[in-house]
Enzyme design. Structure first.
Site, PDB file in Angstrom:
ATOM      1  N   LEU A 168       0.833  -1.216   0.000  1.00 39.94           N
ATOM      2  CA  LEU A 168       0.000   0.000   0.000  1.00 39.94           C
ATOM      3  C   LEU A 168       0.863   1.261   0.000  1.00 39.94           C
ATOM      4  O   LEU A 168       0.554   2.242  -0.684  1.00 39.94           O
ATOM      5  CB  LEU A 168      -0.921  -0.003   1.229  1.00 39.94           C
ATOM      6  CG  LEU A 168      -2.046  -1.039   1.221  1.00 39.94           C
ATOM      7  CD1 LEU A 168      -2.635  -1.203   2.621  1.00 39.94           C
ATOM      8  CD2 LEU A 168      -3.137  -0.655   0.223  1.00 39.94           C
ATOM      9  N   MET A 169       1.962   1.230   0.770  1.00 37.71           N
ATOM     10  CA  MET A 169       2.822   2.412   0.868  1.00 37.71           C
ATOM     11  C   MET A 169       3.635   2.643  -0.404  1.00 37.71           C
ATOM     12  O   MET A 169       3.905   3.786  -0.786  1.00 37.71           O
ATOM     13  CB  MET A 169       3.769   2.264   2.069  1.00 37.71           C
ATOM     14  CG  MET A 169       3.066   2.341   3.412  1.00 37.71           C
ATOM     15  SD  MET A 169       4.124   1.814   4.780  1.00 37.71           S
ATOM     16  CE  MET A 169       5.231   3.227   4.924  1.00 37.71           C
ATOM     17  N   LYS A 247      -2.935   7.674  10.338  1.00 39.51           N
ATOM     18  CA  LYS A 247      -2.934   8.807   9.399  1.00 39.51           C
ATOM     19  C   LYS A 247      -2.926   8.279   7.972  1.00 39.51           C
ATOM     20  O   LYS A 247      -2.061   7.481   7.611  1.00 39.51           O
ATOM     21  CB  LYS A 247      -1.687   9.667   9.649  1.00 39.51           C
ATOM     22  CG  LYS A 247      -1.438  10.739   8.595  1.00 39.51           C
ATOM     23  CD  LYS A 247      -0.096  11.443   8.830  1.00 39.51           C
ATOM     24  CE  LYS A 247       0.286  12.304   7.644  1.00 39.51           C
ATOM     25  NZ  LYS A 247       1.611  12.929   7.801  1.00 39.51           N
ATOM     26  N   ASP A 252       1.074  13.612  -0.002  1.00 38.53           N
ATOM     27  CA  ASP A 252       1.277  14.858   0.745  1.00 38.53           C
ATOM     28  C   ASP A 252       2.237  15.773  -0.012  1.00 38.53           C
ATOM     29  O   ASP A 252       3.448  15.572   0.012  1.00 38.53           O
ATOM     30  CB  ASP A 252       1.835  14.545   2.146  1.00 38.53           C
ATOM     31  CG  ASP A 252       2.052  15.822   2.957  1.00 38.53           C
ATOM     32  OD1 ASP A 252       1.500  16.872   2.573  1.00 38.53           O
ATOM     33  OD2 ASP A 252       2.764  15.764   3.974  1.00 38.53           O
ATOM     34  N   LYS A 259       6.220  21.296  -0.240  1.00 36.98           N
ATOM     35  CA  LYS A 259       7.496  20.629   0.050  1.00 36.98           C
ATOM     36  C   LYS A 259       8.468  20.856  -1.116  1.00 36.98           C
ATOM     37  O   LYS A 259       8.035  21.103  -2.238  1.00 36.98           O
ATOM     38  CB  LYS A 259       7.269  19.110   0.183  1.00 36.98           C
ATOM     39  CG  LYS A 259       6.498  18.672   1.401  1.00 36.98           C
ATOM     40  CD  LYS A 259       6.295  17.162   1.366  1.00 36.98           C
ATOM     41  CE  LYS A 259       5.464  16.682   2.545  1.00 36.98           C
ATOM     42  NZ  LYS A 259       6.185  16.723   3.824  1.00 36.98           N
ATOM     43  N   ASP A 270       2.749   8.610   2.716  1.00 32.58           N
ATOM     44  CA  ASP A 270       2.373   9.371   3.916  1.00 32.58           C
ATOM     45  C   ASP A 270       1.102   8.805   4.561  1.00 32.58           C
ATOM     46  O   ASP A 270       0.631   9.318   5.564  1.00 32.58           O
ATOM     47  CB  ASP A 270       2.200  10.860   3.575  1.00 32.58           C
ATOM     48  CG  ASP A 270       2.389  11.757   4.784  1.00 32.58           C
ATOM     49  OD1 ASP A 270       3.145  11.363   5.698  1.00 32.58           O
ATOM     50  OD2 ASP A 270       1.784  12.841   4.832  1.00 32.58           O
ATOM     51  N   ASP A 329       1.777  22.053   5.833  1.00 34.56           N
ATOM     52  CA  ASP A 329       2.467  20.762   5.733  1.00 34.56           C
ATOM     53  C   ASP A 329       2.467  20.008   7.064  1.00 34.56           C
ATOM     54  O   ASP A 329       2.926  18.886   7.142  1.00 34.56           O
ATOM     55  CB  ASP A 329       3.904  20.971   5.222  1.00 34.56           C
ATOM     56  CG  ASP A 329       4.565  19.646   4.822  1.00 34.56           C
ATOM     57  OD1 ASP A 329       3.825  18.678   4.553  1.00 34.56           O
ATOM     58  OD2 ASP A 329       5.800  19.577   4.799  1.00 34.56           O
ATOM     59  N   ARG A 333      -1.498  15.888  11.778  1.00 37.36           N
ATOM     60  CA  ARG A 333      -2.057  16.081  13.135  1.00 37.36           C
ATOM     61  C   ARG A 333      -3.492  16.609  13.080  1.00 37.36           C
ATOM     62  O   ARG A 333      -4.265  16.409  14.004  1.00 37.36           O
ATOM     63  CB  ARG A 333      -1.135  16.987  13.950  1.00 37.36           C
ATOM     64  CG  ARG A 333      -0.950  18.364  13.421  1.00 37.36           C
ATOM     65  CD  ARG A 333       0.310  19.033  13.944  1.00 37.36           C
ATOM     66  NE  ARG A 333       1.512  18.495  13.325  1.00 37.36           N
ATOM     67  CZ  ARG A 333       2.753  18.896  13.637  1.00 37.36           C
ATOM     68  NH1 ARG A 333       2.941  19.841  14.539  1.00 37.36           N
ATOM     69  NH2 ARG A 333       3.787  18.365  13.038  1.00 37.36           N
TER      70      ARG A 333
END
Length: 486
Positions: A168-169, A247, A252, A259, A270, A329, A333
């Site tokens: 998945l990553m 998360k 991202d 970035k 991410d 960025d 959170r």
């Protein structure tokens, strides 16, 4: 093919010592293996291999691999079981050597710990090559001999769980969008009658008043998804659950606080927190662990557009707290704030969240261990003991009031999404921010940014996204389920 382990001798000059499977094979070939090993150079060092052909008709190809010292156990300095790590690394090397020789079926010496051997084999061979025309030959590792078959099978399931997270990553962000991520997990869990999967759309997220999460998602044309999984493995479906939160930023870009372009492609991973916690639940279901687990994954992209969060914007989280978005960025959170509030709706035994949250975590610990911030020593002990067994280590980090002040001292809102001293203690101020959304007495935040990928540090993982610490989460859940049984 056959992969056999051999221990290094305690004294430099002594003859190397076979495992019991190695001994049995050497007898089968009338001592030829020992003889060949003694004449073809110095004793095998840990992780080094020798290949022999034509020794036996059933196993025309034999790879002997060094296991290091025979009685290596828990190393207090390293905080892991060295014997298990040596087996994982050795078996991975041996299996890859067979793959290079294009041998499709390999029997693996359990080396005294079949679970570790299976993990080494299955983790060591995994590679993401879905989108390549030229693929490496497929190798199927099997246990050599019939003893320890249950432990071997358990190791295969643990490793496949981590490999799911790696898949998945590693997959490109245009292949794993929020909805595709959720559907992939749903499909993996379809065969289990004691699992319910809810794929919550944007309209549901809005009714839950998850304003912080929605503020991140609105910059992208991909709609957000809130994935909710209920695994009911406990004797009683009403028993309190272990709640995992992950998360799930499937790409991202940093948003308006863009970035740098170099290395930005890695931000397809991410969503590592969501990948590891969902994979841990898939693994728990496959192992039929006797406890209830709830998985929560807020999934979206963080993109710059005319609709995106702007630095200085103020958003409202599910619990009513306002947040000044000083850096777009620092978005993970914001998602987690709302998901953690929602996690308190359940009768949670413990809430554990995982997130590739801060570059500061990578600076602090590198890829050696996952940073754990927790308000519960009981929870910490369980995570730590689990990590010694898996070799996928955790390290406790501080949750001091010192850091809380840096996120609550904010000009326009209740909280700022970055610490007021900018980069100082970045992983700690991020954890302090999350703590503002937690009232549960057993909560842990795992910052997995440093362990997101592997270059060559973990010898039994190839280069690429690591899927860590999925096995530690599974082992932790298994220990918790034993606790509730006793």
């Amino acid at each position: 093919g056959l992969v056999l382990g051999i221990y290094s001798s305690e004294k430099d000059e002594g003859a190397a010592q076979f495992t019991s499977a190695g001994d049995a094979f050497d007898k089968l070939v009338s001592g030829k293996l020992r003889e060949l090993l003694s004449v073809c150079g110095p004793p095998l060092k840990k992780g080094k291999t020798r290949v022999f052909h034509g020794l036996h008709q059933d196993f025309p190809n034999v790879v002997v691999v060094g296991l290091g010292k025979k009685n290596a156990g828990v190393n207090d300095q390293e905080n892991w079981n060295e014997g298990k790590e040596n087996i994982r690394a050795a078996v991975a090397v041996g299996c890859r050597q067979m793959q290079d020789l294009e041998i499709p079926c390999v029997e693996v010496d359990p080396c005294g710990d079949a679970q570790a051997a299976a993990e080494g084999a299955v983790l060591g061979l995994h590679e993401y090559n879905e989108l390549k025309q030229k693929k490496k030959p497929v190798v199927t590792p099997q246990l050599h001999g019939s003893a320890q078959s249950e432990a071997w099978q358990k190791g295969v399931i643990y490793a496949e769980g981590q490999n799911l997270a790696r898949y998945l990553m590693e997959a490109p962000a245009n292949y794993i969008t929020p909805i595709k991520f959720a559907e992939h997990i749903e499909q993996k869990l379809r065969s289990f009658s004691n699992v319910k999967v809810h794929i919550r759309p944007e309209s549901w997220i809005a009714t839950q008043q998850m304003g912080a999460f929605l503020s991140v998602a609105k910059g992208s044309s991909e709609p957000p998804i809130f994935l909710e999984i209920h695994y009911l493995g406990g004797a009683n479906t009403n028993d309190s659950s272990l709640v995992f939160v992950g998360k799930g930023v499937t790409f991202d870009s940093g948003g308006i606080s863009l970035k740098p372009s170099s290395g930005m492609d890695a931000m397809r991973a991410d969503m590592g927190g969501a990948a590891t916690i969902c994979s841990a639940i898939v693994t728990a279901a496959a192992l039929n662990l006797p406890l209830n687990i709830i998985g929560l994954a807020p999934l979206c992209e963080n993109m710059p557009s005319g609709k995106a969060n702007k630095p200085g914007d103020v958003v409202r989280a599910k619990n009513g707290k306002t947040i000044q978005v000083d850096n777009t960025d620092a978005e993970g959170r914001l998602l987690l704030a709302d998901a953690l509030c929602y996690a308190h709706n359940f009768n949670a035994r413990a809430i554990v969240n995982a997130a590739t949250l801060t570059g500061a975590m990578d600076v602090a610990l590198g890829s050696a261990a996952t940073g754990v911030f927790t308000n519960s020593s009981w929870l910490w002990t369980h995570l730590y003991e689990a990590s010694i067994l898996t070799g996928d280590r955790v390290w406790r980090m501080p949750l001091y009031e010192h850091y809380t002040k840096q996120v609550t001292d904010c000009p326009l809102a209740d909280l700022s999404n970055i610490g007021k001293y900018s980069r100082a203690g970045g992983a700690c101020t991020a954890a302090a921010f999350l703590k503002e959304f937690v009232t549960a007495s057993h909560w842990a935040h795992l910052d997995i940014a440093g362990v997101m990928s592997n270059k060559d540090e973990v010898p039994y993982l190839r280069k690429g996204m690591a899927g860590r610490p999925t096995r530690t989460l599974v082992e932790f859940a298994a220990r918790l389920s034993q606790d509730s049984h006793n």
